[in-house]
Design a protein around this motif. Structure first.
Motif, PDB file in Angstrom:
ATOM      1  N   GLY A  29       0.811  -1.207   0.000  1.00  0.00           N
ATOM      2  CA  GLY A  29       0.000   0.000   0.000  1.00  0.00           C
ATOM      3  C   GLY A  29       0.842   1.252   0.000  1.00  0.00           C
ATOM      4  O   GLY A  29       2.064   1.218   0.200  1.00  0.00           O
ATOM      5  N   THR A  87       0.551   3.676   2.141  1.00  0.00           N
ATOM      6  CA  THR A  87       0.767   3.967   3.578  1.00  0.00           C
ATOM      7  C   THR A  87       0.204   5.306   4.024  1.00  0.00           C
ATOM      8  O   THR A  87       0.174   5.588   5.217  1.00  0.00           O
ATOM      9  N   GLY A  88      -0.258   6.132   3.103  1.00  0.00           N
ATOM     10  CA  GLY A  88      -0.824   7.417   3.500  1.00  0.00           C
ATOM     11  C   GLY A  88      -1.110   8.274   2.286  1.00  0.00           C
ATOM     12  O   GLY A  88      -0.948   7.839   1.133  1.00  0.00           O
ATOM     13  N   SER A  89      -1.539   9.487   2.515  1.00  0.00           N
ATOM     14  CA  SER A  89      -1.768  10.417   1.411  1.00  0.00           C
ATOM     15  C   SER A  89      -0.424  10.784   0.791  1.00  0.00           C
ATOM     16  O   SER A  89       0.635  10.629   1.393  1.00  0.00           O
ATOM     17  N   ARG A  90      -0.478  11.293  -0.427  1.00  0.00           N
ATOM     18  CA  ARG A  90       0.768  11.645  -1.106  1.00  0.00           C
ATOM     19  C   ARG A  90       1.480  12.797  -0.423  1.00  0.00           C
ATOM     20  O   ARG A  90       2.700  12.943  -0.568  1.00  0.00           O
ATOM     21  N   SER A 126       2.976  10.272   3.584  1.00  0.00           N
ATOM     22  CA  SER A 126       3.953   9.197   3.376  1.00  0.00           C
ATOM     23  C   SER A 126       3.737   8.409   2.091  1.00  0.00           C
ATOM     24  O   SER A 126       4.500   7.486   1.805  1.00  0.00           O
ATOM     25  N   GLY A 127       2.734   8.773   1.304  1.00  0.00           N
ATOM     26  CA  GLY A 127       2.340   7.932   0.183  1.00  0.00           C
ATOM     27  C   GLY A 127       2.923   8.297  -1.169  1.00  0.00           C
ATOM     28  O   GLY A 127       2.575   7.677  -2.170  1.00  0.00           O
ATOM     29  N   ASN A 169      -6.575   9.269  -7.861  1.00  0.00           N
ATOM     30  CA  ASN A 169      -6.978   7.877  -7.623  1.00  0.00           C
ATOM     31  C   ASN A 169      -8.019   7.359  -8.609  1.00  0.00           C
ATOM     32  O   ASN A 169      -8.155   6.164  -8.794  1.00  0.00           O
ATOM     33  N   THR A 225      -6.792  11.889   0.736  1.00  0.00           N
ATOM     34  CA  THR A 225      -7.033  10.483   0.428  1.00  0.00           C
ATOM     35  C   THR A 225      -5.707   9.738   0.375  1.00  0.00           C
ATOM     36  O   THR A 225      -4.671  10.325   0.042  1.00  0.00           O
ATOM     37  N   THR A 226      -5.743   8.468   0.713  1.00  0.00           N
ATOM     38  CA  THR A 226      -4.549   7.633   0.610  1.00  0.00           C
ATOM     39  C   THR A 226      -4.180   7.458  -0.864  1.00  0.00           C
ATOM     40  O   THR A 226      -5.044   7.306  -1.721  1.00  0.00           O
ATOM     41  N   SER A 259      -1.594   2.366  -4.587  1.00  0.00           N
ATOM     42  CA  SER A 259      -0.513   1.455  -4.213  1.00  0.00           C
ATOM     43  C   SER A 259       0.588   1.478  -5.268  1.00  0.00           C
ATOM     44  O   SER A 259       0.339   1.822  -6.435  1.00  0.00           O
TER      45      SER A 259
END
Length: 392
Positions: A63, A65-68, A71-72, A97, A272-273, A276
């Motif tokens: 995944g 792991t978080g929003s951009r 941590s994403g 997304n 939003t996350t 992946s």
């Protein structure tokens, strides 16, 4: 716990109108329903290449792991966005997304209070939902009617000037013209050359949703804007990956400044996350495949031509909305009638979906044929001959 009575009543009304939606089950019918225009969703080369890309780059995270913004924002994002921007001859690209998220994020944040949004009356629900959230003024114009669009622009320019002269207030506002390069429920296209001229004449910002043009138009499936060489004349393009690209997500194309603005103000991007690494790798690999693999595009274009020829041969042309895209729609008014004919086609082995009101206006119900690179000419002939038997 039971559903509130008010909601139960809405369901009963939908059922009474023969318009109740339900989730379909998987079938083995001949595909004339999906948006997988060039077969990328089932392409094993893309599937395996995305997996190998992750392994070769030692990316073994399930995944984001978080929003951009937290941590994403894994490295794959910048690699994919750079490739997408180059492919589409755009200064920058920003991945969202989904196409819905991209449209809601753009239209809810970019047009500001006092700005004006003029949008085609058949624009997708995601565009209209974003416009509803916006604080800008918004008005729809008749489908593909550029004369009426120009009248609306002139009307608002005149009224704004009169207001400013009478009150002494500053009258500056931005005009956003919004449409789709291929309409999802009709399959037709606006006159983009004239639309660009109109936007330039009034210093308006042209925004195009190219969801159903990616993988269909252009030498490499870049979309209708690039097919016509107009990419430098458009303020923003929304490219959705769940159709011709066969995966998931979307990107907004535009300037580096627009990208910077969206990162700061588009709430559907911020809160939003992220996707992946596997999803982004699939987007990147699918684009790489699109850039070098033209066979599927050529097969699709040949099928579109053949479908239109068969419509004429069988006397079906008057039923259909004019279209040179992969979406071909036969207007068959009435939910009950169009569902009945769709059922007949499905029972003969062809997956053709009815589009019912209220998804389309009452009286504009239709059968929606989606064409693909992997449909055979025999399948096209058979399904249209069955349609002719059902309606004549």
């Amino acid at each position: 716990m039971k559903l509130p009575k008010t909601l139960q009543e809405k369901l009963r009304q939908r059922e009474a109108n023969n318009a109740l939606r339900s989730l379909p089950v998987a079938n083995n019918l001949v595909d004339f329903a999906s948006n997988d225009y060039i077969g990328f969703a089932h392409n094993e080369t893309i599937f395996h290449a995305a997996h190998h890309y992750l392994l070769e780059n030692n990316i073994k995270t399930n995944g984001a792991t978080g929003s951009r913004l937290l941590s994403g924002n894994h490295q794959l994002y910048s690699t994919a966005e750079d490739f997408i921007a180059r492919f589409h001859q755009s200064e920058a690209a920003l991945i969202f997304n989904s196409g819905y998220d991209a449209n809601v994020g753009f239209f809810s944040s970019v047009p500001l209070r006092n700005d004006l949004i003029l949008y085609d009356e058949l624009c997708h629900a995601s565009i209209r939902d974003g416009i509803q959230i916006s604080k800008a003024r918004s008005f729809k114009f008749p489908h593909n009617d550029l004369e009426e669009l120009e009248k609306q622009i002139e009307k608002f320019n005149i009224s704004s000037a009169q207001f400013a002269s009478g009150s002494g207030q500053h009258s500056t506002f931005n005009i956003y013209i919004v449409t789709e390069s291929v309409f999802s429920m009709d399959g037709d296209c606006p006159n983009l050359e004239e639309l660009v001229q109109l936007a330039e004449k009034y210093n308006a910002y042209l925004v195009l949703d190219e969801a159903h043009a990616l993988g269909v138009f252009g030498e490499k499936g870049q979309g209708l804007t690039q097919h016509l060489g107009l990419q430098n004349k458009v303020f923003a393009r929304i490219m959705t990956f769940g159709k011709g690209l066969g995966c998931h997500g979307a990107a907004i194309l535009g300037s580096q400044e627009l990208k910077k603005y969206l990162v700061n103000f588009a709430r559907s991007f911020i809160y939003t996350t992220g996707l992946s690494p596997h999803s982004v790798a699939t987007i990147l690999v699918a684009y790489q495949h699109l850039a070098k693999e033209q066979k599927a595009l050529q097969l699709l274009k040949a099928n579109i031509v053949f479908f239109n020829q068969e419509k004429v041969r069988l006397g079906l042309k008057p039923l259909f909305v004019y279209s040179k895209s992969a979406i071909q729609c036969a207007i068959i008014p009435g939910n009950e009638k169009v569902k009945s004919i769709a059922t007949q086609l499905q029972q003969k082995g062809f997956d053709v979906k009815p589009i019912l009101s209220p998804t389309v206006p009452e009286g504009q119900e239709r059968l929606r044929f989606c064409l693909h690179s992997y449909n055979s000419e025999t399948e096209i002939t058979q399904v249209l001959e069955l349609l002719a038997t059902s309606v004549f």
